[in-house]
Design a protein around this motif. Structure first.
Motif, mmCIF file in Angstrom:
data_model
loop_
_atom_site.group_PDB
_atom_site.id
_atom_site.type_symbol
_atom_site.label_atom_id
_atom_site.label_comp_id
_atom_site.label_asym_id
_atom_site.label_seq_id
_atom_site.Cartn_x
_atom_site.Cartn_y
_atom_site.Cartn_z
ATOM 1 N N ASN A 19 0.663 -1.240 -0.147
ATOM 2 C CA ASN A 19 -0.230 0.264 -0.396
ATOM 3 C C ASN A 19 0.858 1.016 0.145
ATOM 4 O OD1 ASN A 19 -2.645 -1.614 0.231
ATOM 5 N ND2 ASN A 19 -2.380 -2.148 2.334
ATOM 6 N N GLN A 20 2.392 0.936 -0.415
ATOM 7 C CA GLN A 20 2.735 1.984 -0.208
ATOM 8 C C GLN A 20 2.587 3.361 -1.266
ATOM 9 O OE1 GLN A 20 6.881 1.279 -0.519
ATOM 10 N NE2 GLN A 20 7.061 1.404 -3.227
ATOM 11 N N GLU A 21 2.483 4.553 -1.063
ATOM 12 C CA GLU A 21 2.642 5.764 -1.725
ATOM 13 C C GLU A 21 3.921 6.476 -2.933
ATOM 14 O OE1 GLU A 21 -0.123 8.160 -0.747
ATOM 15 O OE2 GLU A 21 -2.689 6.943 -1.015
ATOM 16 N N PHE A 22 4.203 6.670 -1.985
ATOM 17 C CA PHE A 22 5.753 7.483 -2.569
ATOM 18 C C PHE A 22 6.449 6.527 -1.827
ATOM 19 C CE2 PHE A 22 4.641 9.717 1.496
ATOM 20 C CZ PHE A 22 6.257 9.717 2.705
ATOM 21 N N SER A 23 7.983 6.932 -2.113
ATOM 22 C CA SER A 23 9.594 6.388 -1.776
ATOM 23 C C SER A 23 10.571 6.919 -2.116
ATOM 24 C CB SER A 23 9.664 4.168 -2.092
ATOM 25 O OG SER A 23 9.460 4.738 -3.250
ATOM 26 N N PHE A 24 11.259 7.233 -1.830
ATOM 27 C CA PHE A 24 12.867 7.416 -2.700
ATOM 28 C C PHE A 24 14.676 7.161 -2.194
ATOM 29 C CE2 PHE A 24 11.129 9.507 1.662
ATOM 30 C CZ PHE A 24 12.523 9.814 2.269
ATOM 31 N N LEU A 25 14.726 7.585 -2.549
ATOM 32 C CA LEU A 25 16.709 7.038 -1.903
ATOM 33 C C LEU A 25 17.336 8.751 -2.133
ATOM 34 C CD1 LEU A 25 18.313 5.250 -1.068
ATOM 35 C CD2 LEU A 25 19.102 4.729 -3.936
ATOM 36 N N LEU A 26 18.559 9.193 -0.503
ATOM 37 C CA LEU A 26 18.538 10.573 -1.079
ATOM 38 C C LEU A 26 20.027 10.274 -0.724
ATOM 39 C CD1 LEU A 26 17.415 14.108 -1.355
ATOM 40 C CD2 LEU A 26 17.128 13.301 1.281
ATOM 41 N N ASP A 27 20.541 11.365 -0.989
ATOM 42 C CA ASP A 27 22.026 11.387 -0.957
ATOM 43 C C ASP A 27 22.715 12.162 -0.198
ATOM 44 O OD1 ASP A 27 22.174 12.908 -2.243
ATOM 45 O OD2 ASP A 27 23.177 12.728 -4.043
ATOM 46 N N ARG A 28 24.094 12.282 -0.101
ATOM 47 C CA ARG A 28 24.422 13.293 1.666
ATOM 48 C C ARG A 28 23.720 14.545 0.990
ATOM 49 N NH1 ARG A 28 26.996 12.186 6.105
ATOM 50 N NH2 ARG A 28 27.194 9.710 6.462
ATOM 51 N N ASN A 29 23.915 15.082 0.216
ATOM 52 C CA ASN A 29 24.440 16.404 -1.290
ATOM 53 C C ASN A 29 22.690 16.679 -1.337
ATOM 54 O OD1 ASN A 29 26.511 16.425 -1.275
ATOM 55 N ND2 ASN A 29 26.921 15.630 -3.125
ATOM 56 N N ASN A 30 21.411 15.396 -0.588
ATOM 57 C CA ASN A 30 20.048 16.185 -0.139
ATOM 58 C C ASN A 30 19.803 16.275 -2.397
ATOM 59 O OD1 ASN A 30 19.941 16.979 2.123
ATOM 60 N ND2 ASN A 30 19.758 18.581 1.924
ATOM 61 N N ARG A 31 20.320 15.187 -2.976
ATOM 62 C CA ARG A 31 20.212 14.941 -4.833
ATOM 63 C C ARG A 31 19.222 13.628 -3.897
ATOM 64 N NH1 ARG A 31 25.159 15.539 -7.658
ATOM 65 N NH2 ARG A 31 25.984 13.793 -5.891
ATOM 66 N N PHE A 32 18.182 14.045 -4.751
ATOM 67 C CA PHE A 32 17.258 12.365 -5.519
ATOM 68 C C PHE A 32 18.010 11.211 -5.980
ATOM 69 C CE2 PHE A 32 13.634 15.373 -3.253
ATOM 70 C CZ PHE A 32 13.046 14.377 -2.342
ATOM 71 N N LEU A 33 18.083 10.187 -5.620
ATOM 72 C CA LEU A 33 18.565 8.863 -6.620
ATOM 73 C C LEU A 33 17.597 8.296 -6.888
ATOM 74 C CD1 LEU A 33 21.456 8.249 -4.526
ATOM 75 C CD2 LEU A 33 21.742 9.841 -6.977
ATOM 76 N N HIS A 34 16.270 8.205 -6.495
ATOM 77 C CA HIS A 34 15.189 7.872 -6.627
ATOM 78 C C HIS A 34 14.070 8.549 -6.325
ATOM 79 C CE1 HIS A 34 12.629 4.678 -6.923
ATOM 80 N NE2 HIS A 34 11.799 4.673 -6.166
#
Length: 634
Positions: free
Chosen positions: A48-63
């Motif tokens: 049921n998840q609605e969002f997901s993300f992957l964030l690096d140390r520079n606050n950039r979204f990798l996913h």
């Protein structure tokens, strides 16, 4: 050797391309590793998840998932961590700093001008060296959960109404807001009678203070449940014990506004507990007041765990509690320790009567003779293991010594009776002989001498009969160590009739008998019993009425009842016990006798475990009863 133009630059470009491809491969590997870590940490909320993300140390979204892009209203190229709410940014920074996974949290985010609520979780994604390289997150909107909570609230209400246990809602002021039917049945009131009332309305007056303390603790304790046991006075006046479990149901601005209480009827439990307490109190009273010594020994070392006052008195000041019995009574013999060990090993009780146990009661260094009736009973645990022994004993030293003294005196009396009866016979024979010689010589010269001689002769005969009966009685009371045999009562009766045959025929007496049993005893001695009873029936027969004697036997549950009944002059029932006394005669002048016959008969019967008694009526005959155990009955 010649080189083509631009060769160094071309080689350098190739090396840079190879390094770039290597970096891309490493990045792909790290991304793949991050995806694996993300899956391992299960940060998404299942399917049921609605969002997901992957964030690096520079606050950039990798996913970024599509749901997250919709939430942030941005594109993958333009997305940045600053688009998150401040709370989320702070949590991300905390995960990078600590490397720890954060529990489920919530935040609010405006979407298309509408503030919406979300929940999310964060987890670190570590590199091969263990450092945090990325933070993975997943979340979903909690509108659906709010709807579910409302449904749960509705379902809770339905369940509460139908629950078999009392459930009640109470306001912050302690007033009833609602109650289910089980609770109403419990207290005996209707719902409308409870609303806006407090429990003090029917709480037992003695329990109101602790009820107020319970309510105060409930307000202060947050969601921690509180427990209270108290009494209700039902509408009909009867008492009810209840167990109340209460906790906060609803808050407003951090202040509890509603409480829920689950109320259980524990009247039966309280009654059982009271009965157990009463039983324990009675047991302790019996234990402390029992007229015997009771000691509880624990373990194979026989440590004295409990001892009642009689046991402590028996120890005469010795310290006994929590001491090993060998330390308390070191002088006890090996037979005691052998029995204690046997009970511990077998789990079987052991009983002993008049057990001779020498011990130093007065602690003067000398063992004294003591006798006890003792019971050793094992203490069995639930698994059948023997954990100790309960010893119950009563000292019978005084009784044993008194009996021994009585036995000594009895033996001396028996010996005296036997010797006296033998020694008296010889002087009586001499009196009889010389009386006859004197009569022969002087009867002619002195006519009155014949009358005097007759008196002497009668006295000698009576004295001889008395001595003979005394001798018979002394024989019956002497201890006979020989084993008891069997008495054939038909033979005993036949022998008695044979001895009295001439007397029976002389008076025309009739003797009837039913079948008689075989009993424990001596055939010859029971012949003496029948002989005495038949002789008495003839002696005390009514003038002009033929003597009839009926002898019968009836088998009862535990014994034989033998009856000897005659139709003679009988006797007043008030003398039924007196006639069995030594030298007791109801007709001293009219009828001859020594008063020992029935005493001898009764003693014979009692010697073999029986009883003998009589009944009669003046002018209507007498009945003599003999009860004797069945053969084989001790």
């Amino acid at each position: 050797m010649s080189h083509s133009p631009g060769a160094p630059e071309h080689q350098q470009l190739q090396e840079e391309n190879a390094a770039l491809r290597k970096s891309i491969r490493q990045l792909q590997q790290r991304l793949h590793h991050a995806e694996q870590q993300l899956e391992l940490h299960e940060t998404a909320l299942a399917s049921n998840q609605e969002f997901s993300f992957l964030l690096d140390r520079n606050n950039r979204f990798l996913h970024l998932s599509r749901g997250l892009l919709d939430l942030l209203q941005t594109t993958p190229e333009a997305a940045h961590a600053q688009d998150f709410a401040d709370q989320v940014q702070q949590q991300v920074a905390l995960v990078f700093a600590t490397g720890e996974r954060l529990p489920l949290a919530s935040f609010s985010q405006p979407v298309n001008g509408i503030l919406r609520d979300f929940e999310y979780s964060l987890a670190p994604v570590c590199g091969q060296d263990g450092s945090v390289e990325f933070v993975a997150g997943a979340g979903r909107e909690i509108v659906a959960r709010k709807k579910t909570a409302a449904q749960e609230e509705e379902n809770f209400g339905l369940a509460a109404l139908q629950a078999p246990i009392g459930i009640v809602l109470v306001s912050q002021h302690g007033k009833f807001l609602d109650a289910n039917q089980a609770y109403l049945n419990m207290v005996g009131y209707r719902r409308e009678e409870l609303i806006e009332r407090g429990s003090e309305h029917f709480t037992h007056p003695e329990d109101i203070p602790k009820t107020l303390a319970f309510t105060h603790a409930l307000r202060q304790g947050g969601r921690k449940p509180e427990i209270l046991e108290k009494r209700y006075v039902r509408k009909d006046g009867s008492l009810l014990w209840v167990r109340v479990s209460g906790m906060v149901r609803q808050y407003q601005d951090g202040v509890p506004t509603m409480f829920i209480a689950v109320v259980e009827d524990i009247t039966h439990r309280k009654r059982v507990e009271q009965e157990l307490r009463d039983s324990q109190a009675r047991l302790e009273q019996v234990f402390s007041q029992a007229p015997v010594a009771i000691v509880v020994l624990v373990g194979t070392d026989f440590v004295v765990e409990l001892a009642n006052p009689f046991a402590e008195a028996l120890m005469n000041g010795r310290e006994i509690r929590n001491k090993r019995l060998p330390e308390v009574l070191p002088e006890l013999g090996p037979n005691v320790w052998q029995v204690l060990g046997q009970v511990m090993n077998t789990g079987q009780p052991h009983r002993a009567s008049e057990w001779h146990i020498p011990y130093d009661y007065d602690r003067d260094g000398t063992l004294e003779d003591h006798w006890f009736n003792v019971v050793f009973h094992p203490v069995l645990e639930m698994d059948g293991r023997v954990s100790g022994i309960v010893v119950v004993c009563s000292e019978v030293t005084v009784q044993v010594r008194a009996r021994q003294e009585m036995e000594r005196v009895h033996r001396e009396l028996e010996e005296f009776s036997y010797v006296a009866s033998h020694d008296l016979q010889e002087p009586l024979r001499m009196v009889g002989i010389y009386t006859q010689l004197l009569l022969r010589r002087f009867v002619g010269d002195h006519p009155e001498a014949a009358q005097y001689g007759q008196f002497i002769r009668q006295g000698v005969d009576r004295m001889e009969a008395l001595i003979r009966d005394l001798l018979n009685y002394s024989k019956t009371i002497q201890r006979d160590e020989a084993p008891v045999g069997l008495a054939d009562l038909p033979v005993s009766l036949a022998d008695a009739i044979a001895v009295l045959n001439n007397h029976i025929e002389e008076v025309g007496a009739i003797v009837h008998s039913t079948a008689l049993p075989v009993v424990r005893g001596d055939t010859r001695q029971f012949s003496h019993v029948f002989q005495n009873l038949i002789s008495n029936a003839i002696k005390y027969g009514r003038a002009g009425v033929p003597t009839e004697i009926e002898i019968s036997a009836i088998r009862r549950a535990e014994d034989w009842l033998i009856t000897v009944e005659d139709n003679g002059i009988g006797f007043d029932p008030i003398y039924a016990e007196r006639i069995f006394g030594l030298f007791k005669r109801l007709h001293k002048d009219e009828y001859p006798g020594t008063g020992l016959g029935l005493a001898i008969c009764q003693r014979i019967v009692e010697r073999y475990g029986g009883k003998m008694w009589a009944d009669g009526k003046l002018g209507a005959g007498a009945q003599f009863y003999i009860s004797l155990p069945h053969v084989g009955t001790p």
